[in-house]
Enzyme design. Structure first.
Site, PDB file in Angstrom:
ATOM      1  N   GLU A  27       0.813  -1.211   0.000  1.00  0.00           N
ATOM      2  CA  GLU A  27       0.000   0.000   0.000  1.00  0.00           C
ATOM      3  C   GLU A  27       0.849   1.266   0.000  1.00  0.00           C
ATOM      4  OE1 GLU A  27      -3.793  -0.440   2.458  1.00  0.00           O
ATOM      5  OE2 GLU A  27      -2.538  -2.104   3.094  1.00  0.00           O
ATOM      6  N   SER A 163      -6.620  -2.107   1.630  1.00  0.00           N
ATOM      7  CA  SER A 163      -6.845  -1.748   0.228  1.00  0.00           C
ATOM      8  C   SER A 163      -7.384  -2.900  -0.596  1.00  0.00           C
ATOM      9  CB  SER A 163      -5.561  -1.220  -0.428  1.00  0.00           C
ATOM     10  OG  SER A 163      -5.318   0.108  -0.018  1.00  0.00           O
ATOM     11  N   TYR A 233      -9.200   3.145  -6.354  1.00  0.00           N
ATOM     12  CA  TYR A 233      -8.225   4.201  -6.624  1.00  0.00           C
ATOM     13  C   TYR A 233      -8.280   4.767  -8.036  1.00  0.00           C
ATOM     14  CZ  TYR A 233      -6.705   2.747  -2.084  1.00  0.00           C
ATOM     15  OH  TYR A 233      -6.692   2.443  -0.756  1.00  0.00           O
ATOM     16  N   ARG A 272     -11.669   4.429  11.156  1.00  0.00           N
ATOM     17  CA  ARG A 272     -12.756   4.254  10.192  1.00  0.00           C
ATOM     18  C   ARG A 272     -13.212   2.811  10.269  1.00  0.00           C
ATOM     19  NH1 ARG A 272     -10.684   3.675   4.743  1.00  0.00           N
ATOM     20  NH2 ARG A 272     -11.326   1.520   4.939  1.00  0.00           N
ATOM     21  N   ASP A 274     -15.525  -0.195   8.536  1.00  0.00           N
ATOM     22  CA  ASP A 274     -16.236  -0.603   7.327  1.00  0.00           C
ATOM     23  C   ASP A 274     -17.380  -1.512   7.749  1.00  0.00           C
ATOM     24  OD1 ASP A 274     -14.353   0.863   6.002  1.00  0.00           O
ATOM     25  OD2 ASP A 274     -13.109  -0.868   5.473  1.00  0.00           O
ATOM     26  N   GLU A 287     -14.448  -4.483   9.395  1.00  0.00           N
ATOM     27  CA  GLU A 287     -13.107  -4.221   9.912  1.00  0.00           C
ATOM     28  C   GLU A 287     -12.974  -2.758  10.309  1.00  0.00           C
ATOM     29  OE1 GLU A 287     -11.547  -5.351   5.894  1.00  0.00           O
ATOM     30  OE2 GLU A 287     -10.225  -3.639   6.240  1.00  0.00           O
ATOM     31  N   ASN A 289     -10.077   0.532  10.678  1.00  0.00           N
ATOM     32  CA  ASN A 289      -8.795   0.992  10.161  1.00  0.00           C
ATOM     33  C   ASN A 289      -8.232   2.078  11.062  1.00  0.00           C
ATOM     34  OD1 ASN A 289      -8.831  -0.261   7.214  1.00  0.00           O
ATOM     35  ND2 ASN A 289     -10.875   0.467   7.745  1.00  0.00           N
ATOM     36  N   GLY A 293      -7.386   5.598   4.790  1.00  0.00           N
ATOM     37  CA  GLY A 293      -6.915   6.255   3.577  1.00  0.00           C
ATOM     38  C   GLY A 293      -7.327   7.722   3.561  1.00  0.00           C
TER      39      GLY A 293
END
Lengths: 327, 457
Positions: A27, A163, A233, A272, A274, A287, A289, A293
């Site tokens: 990443e 990612s 992305y 964050r 998900d 999950e 983070n 990002g």
């Protein structure tokens, strides 16, 4: 608490700060984009912000010119597994975000799922197994039992990583071996989850000293149906809705779930989660983070904007909070 | 601020989906990057529906992301094809460039002609004479690397759907160019002696029978990238004959022709067919890729179109870069320098072949190049080089997966290794790491191999 921006305000107090980006994980490129974005936003907010990679030059740099605080924007291994934060703590450098200990828990998806489930959140049923188990016990026999238990479709991902690298849906049993091989190319342990259908949302959580609060949920609708690396992305490959097109009840439920996950994992400053909102409104945790990002196509900056906040000022406030907290 | 809030409010705070209060009063309001509207949909790229069809396939990719890591010094990169520029006499080049600006800056920094500097085009003809080509400077068009020559050739010949024949595998940069003009690439197989004449004939016949328009054959006949094979002398005549009989234009891309390790440079295809071949050359490997000086040698009609196309693409080429090359060729012992490059690359090839021999697990096969930059390696059956790449990056070695060199998605059993840039000791270390990666991947294949075949959901 947010400080104001008048003379003698946060910029003067903060002094020089450093954004950490890069690293050697797959990443790396994403991290460099995140780091650039954070650095630029900080500069727009008046902060004297530099950027550095996590390599052999980092420790001498931190020793020679100690920043008031560091903003870690390194994703994947070392960035999110706590390693870099452990080093920062070792050097006595204050940083934004969760402690190394909390990162170690959150970065390991099966561990995070268990902790978050203990706090009362639903999470898709799953099996976690290291590569050796498949080798030692026979992959076929183990996969047979997994499919029998969880059914299809499934979702396979490395137990640690981000990612969507090495992660993918498995719709038919025949797709499973290739998915396992892709997964094991990125890590030694696989998390195989029952696929949770529904609306995918990412919910940022910010804590500026008065408790963790959820940002508006961002809904993710990938053009190809699956939020893979290209969808993440390539600008325009995925449609995002900020705030998510959820009922008031669901919006509150995902906000509460993200805050619960943040708290259950002992996270700090920002995170964050998900999540999936199932067809009947049930919220599933996928999950969390610890270094979300921050690229142009990442959901956290969108959520910040949807909340009517300035991204650079928010990053500045997080740094100021870290600097005041100390190492 | 927290007064009077219920439990839900504490969770949602001022950030809730429908904030009843504004954001923090003393926080600078967010700057919207796009026009404010009530539509919550975030158009990250507001032009997403407006791109041309040829741009829709341009996506972010995991492979590119992995190469971002491969560029780090911690990783032994056997991926990129970077010439070993450090071996150039950089002082001399610097002095030459400085003098050029001081003495002839008014020309060197001015616009030039679309076809390129006449003096340089003369020098290019002398360079090509080493491969048996007799050409006139009028037939030469200077381009921004030979990559631009490829772009211009494709631009003037290809309508969407037209067929380009290319070796299997083929140069990844050419395939990218063909794709961007929406050509349909049909591969022709190769063996150790290069493209197979019978297969070429069969392909031409088959495509003609189905009414498809073949516009040209694209070939890298010498020290092929990535396959590392060279078209044998006997086959050169046969390929030219097939093209002549089929009225098929041949694009001879020859960046590595002078980088042979053993013999004299092979005779170029263009040397024996002035009318049927467009020859592409470059100084990227013999001098330096940063100068971006390449060329096309083409029959007059094609030459005229190339010049017009070049003018519309870049107006003119960099005068400065062209004059540096011209001065370098005129004043430096450049052929000795190329010989030095060859010796250096030969040593690295030997290091790579020796390390492969010593450490690769059974089931791997690879080519033994007589020149150029690459070794083309076939993995044991059932292994996928693209799926294996993250494992290699974790083991701190990088290569290029084979799929990039095929337009049809095949090639996953191959990978390209380059030996041009790393020092021999790094090459040996990189190959040793790669061997471990292949072994681990083979074990995975054995574990998961055939499970699920024939099952349904």
């Amino acid at each position: 608490m947010i400080t104001d921006d008048r003379v003698g305000g946060p910029v003067a107090e903060l002094g020089h700060v450093l954004v950490l980006a890069g690293g050697l994980s797959p990443e790396r490129e994403v991290s460099l984009r995140s780091g650039d974005r954070v650095r630029d936003a900080l500069r727009e907010a008046g902060v004297d912000a530099g950027e550095a990679d996590a390599d052999a030059a980092l420790i001498p740099l931190l020793a020679a010119d100690p920043p008031a605080a560091v903003f870690p924007a390194i994703h994947g291994n070392s960035g999110e597994d706590g390693a870099i934060r452990e080093v920062l703590a070792l050097l006595g450098v204050p940083y934004v975000g969760s402690t190394a200990e909390a990162c170690r828990l959150a970065f390991d998806k099966p561990v995070a799922k268990a902790l978050v489930a203990s706090a009362g959140l639903a999470t898709p049923e799953s099996v976690t197994l290291p590569r050796e188990t498949f080798h030692d016990l026979g992959a076929g026999a183990v996969l047979d039992r997994i499919v029998a238990r969880l059914g299809l479709p499934l979702f396979v991902k490395p137990a640690r990583g981000g990612s969507a690298l090495g992660a993918g849906p498995v719709r038919a049993a025949g797709e499973l071996p290739a998915a396992m091989i892709s997964c094991f190319a990125y890590g030694e342990t696989a998390l195989i989850e029952r696929f949770a259908p529904g609306t995918e949302v990412a919910v940022g959580v910010i804590d500026l000293g008065d408790g963790p609060r959820a940002l508006p949920a961002v809904e993710i609708v990938p053009a190809g149906g699956w939020f893979d690396y290209a969808a993440r992305y390539t600008a325009g490959r995925t449609e995002y809705y900020a705030p998510a097109r959820l009922t008031e009840t669901s919006a509150r439920a995902v906000a509460a779930a993200a805050v619960t996950a943040h708290t259950a994992l002992g996270l700090r400053d920002l995170s964050r989660s998900d999540l999936i909102v199932g067809p009947d409104g049930e919220v599933f945790f996928l999950e969390a983070n610890v270094a979300p990002g921050m690229t142009d196509t990442s959901t956290l900056p969108m959520a910040v904007e949807a909340a009517g906040l300035d991204f650079g000022v928010l990053c500045r406030e997080l740094l100021l909070q870290a600097a005041r907290r100390g190492a | 601020m927290a007064s009077g809030r219920g439990k839900d409010d504490a969770l949602l705070g001022p950030f809730g989906p429908s904030p009843r209060r504004g954001p923090y009063p003393d926080m600078v309001p967010g700057k919207r990057r796009h026009a404010v509207s009530n539509d919550p949909r975030q158009r990250l790229d507001p032009y997403v529906d407006q791109y041309a069809a040829r741009a829709r396939m341009m996506l972010a990719s995991e492979i590119r992301a992995l190469f971002a890591v491969a560029a780090r010094p911690e990783i032994v990169s056997l991926a990129g094809g970077m010439p070993y520029i450090t071996a150039l006499p950089l002082d001399a080049v610097g002095e030459l460039a400085g003098r050029l600006v001081a003495d002839r800056g008014a020309v060197a920094l001015q616009y030039g002609s679309g076809q390129g500097d006449p003096g340089l085009r003369e020098s290019i003809c002398e360079v090509m004479a080493l491969e048996g080509i007799r050409a006139h400077p009028d037939e030469v068009v200077v381009t921004v690397g030979s990559q631009q020559a490829l772009d211009l050739i494709t631009r003037i010949f290809i309508d969407p759907g037209d067929v380009v024949l290319a070796e299997a595998p083929s140069y990844v940069g050419a395939l990218g160019t063909f794709a961007s003009y929406q050509a349909s690439v049909v591969h022709v197989p190769m063996d150790d002696d290069g493209i197979i004449p019978e297969a070429l004939e069969e392909t031409i016949t088959r495509l003609a029978a189905s009414g498809q328009r073949i516009k040209f054959l694209y070939s890298v006949p010498t020290f092929h990238n990535p396959a590392a094979v060279t078209l044998s002398a006997g086959r050169r005549a046969r390929i030219l004959d097939i093209c002549r009989r089929s009225d098929l234009l041949l694009i001879e891309d020859n960046p590595y022709g002078l980088l042979g390790f053993d013999d004299e440079p092979p005779r170029a295809l263009r040397a024996d067919s002035a009318e049927g071949v467009v020859y592409l050359g470059t100084f990227s490997k013999t001098i330096a890729p940063g100068l971006r000086v390449g060329w096309a040698l083409a029959p007059h009609g094609i030459r005229d179109k190339l010049v017009l196309a070049a003018e519309s693409a870049v107006l003119c080429h960099s005068s400065m870069a062209q004059l540096i090359v011209r001065e370098y060729l005129a004043s430096q012992p450049w052929q000795e320098q190329v010989k030095l490059f060859c010796e250096l690359y030969a040593e690295r090839r030997d290091a790579m072949l020796g390390a492969l021999e010593a450490s690769m697990p059974p089931g791997c096969r690879w080519t033994r190049p007589g020149g150029g930059f690459y070794v083309w390696l076939r993995l044991p059956d059932g292994l996928d080089s693209k799926a294996m790449l993250p494992r290699a990056i974790s083991a701190r070695v990088a290569y290029v997966p084979g799929t990039g060199f095929y337009a049809d998605g095949s090639g996953s059993e191959y990978l390209r290794l380059s030996f041009c840039f790393p020092e021999p000791i790094r090459i040996r270390e990189g190959v040793r790491r790669l061997a471990g990666v292949v072994e681990a991947e083979t074990e995975l294949r054995d574990d998961f191999g055939t499970w699920g075949a024939g099952r349904s959901s």
